[in-house]
Design a protein around this motif. Structure first.
Motif, short mmCIF file in Angstrom:
data_model
loop_
_atom_site.label_atom_id
_atom_site.label_comp_id
_atom_site.label_asym_id
_atom_site.label_seq_id
_atom_site.Cartn_x
_atom_site.Cartn_y
_atom_site.Cartn_z
N GLU A 159 50.52 38.62 -35.92
CA GLU A 159 51.06 40.19 -35.64
C GLU A 159 51.03 40.17 -34.28
O GLU A 159 52.02 40.80 -33.75
N ARG A 160 50.13 40.03 -33.49
CA ARG A 160 50.11 40.16 -31.94
C ARG A 160 51.38 39.48 -31.41
O ARG A 160 51.98 39.69 -30.53
N GLY A 161 51.62 38.03 -31.91
CA GLY A 161 52.69 37.23 -31.46
C GLY A 161 53.84 37.95 -31.89
O GLY A 161 54.96 38.05 -30.69
N GLU B 237 54.68 40.90 -32.33
CA GLU B 237 54.62 42.46 -31.57
C GLU B 237 55.16 41.89 -29.89
O GLU B 237 56.13 42.35 -29.28
N LEU B 238 54.54 40.77 -29.11
CA LEU B 238 54.93 40.39 -28.11
C LEU B 238 56.36 39.72 -28.06
O LEU B 238 57.08 40.14 -27.08
N GLU C 264 46.16 38.25 -37.71
CA GLU C 264 45.86 39.01 -36.55
C GLU C 264 46.99 38.30 -35.39
O GLU C 264 47.47 38.97 -34.79
N LEU C 265 46.59 37.26 -35.11
CA LEU C 265 47.26 36.53 -34.08
C LEU C 265 48.71 36.27 -34.44
O LEU C 265 49.49 36.51 -33.48
N MET D 232 39.16 35.66 -34.49
CA MET D 232 40.56 36.20 -34.67
C MET D 232 41.11 35.51 -35.99
O MET D 232 41.02 34.39 -35.80
#
Length: 66
Positions: A8-10, A12-13, A5-6, A1
């Motif tokens: 962006e996911r963080g 979003e969370l 990307e990491l 990953m």
């Protein structure tokens, strides 16, 4: 990953938890609130002005501490 990307996911969370403080309290702090407390916590978090009228033992101080 990839790092982007990491991140962006963080992001979003974090956005999800900011919009749902009662879920964040359970997932991050393992605090299981009563249904009425969840409603009050979400109202206090998502509105600029809130008045809480509740009896003794409802957990007002505890919710403020969250």
């Amino acid at each position: 990953m990839r790092d982007t990307e990491l991140l962006e996911r963080g992001a979003e969370l974090i956005k999800f938890y900011r919009e749902n403080p009662s879920v964040a309290a359970y997932d991050l702090l393992r605090v299981d609130l009563a249904p009425a407390q969840r409603v009050v916590l979400n109202a206090v978090w998502n509105t600029p002005y809130t008045i809480i009228v509740a009896s003794r033992g409802f957990g007002k101080t505890f919710m403020i501490a969250l």
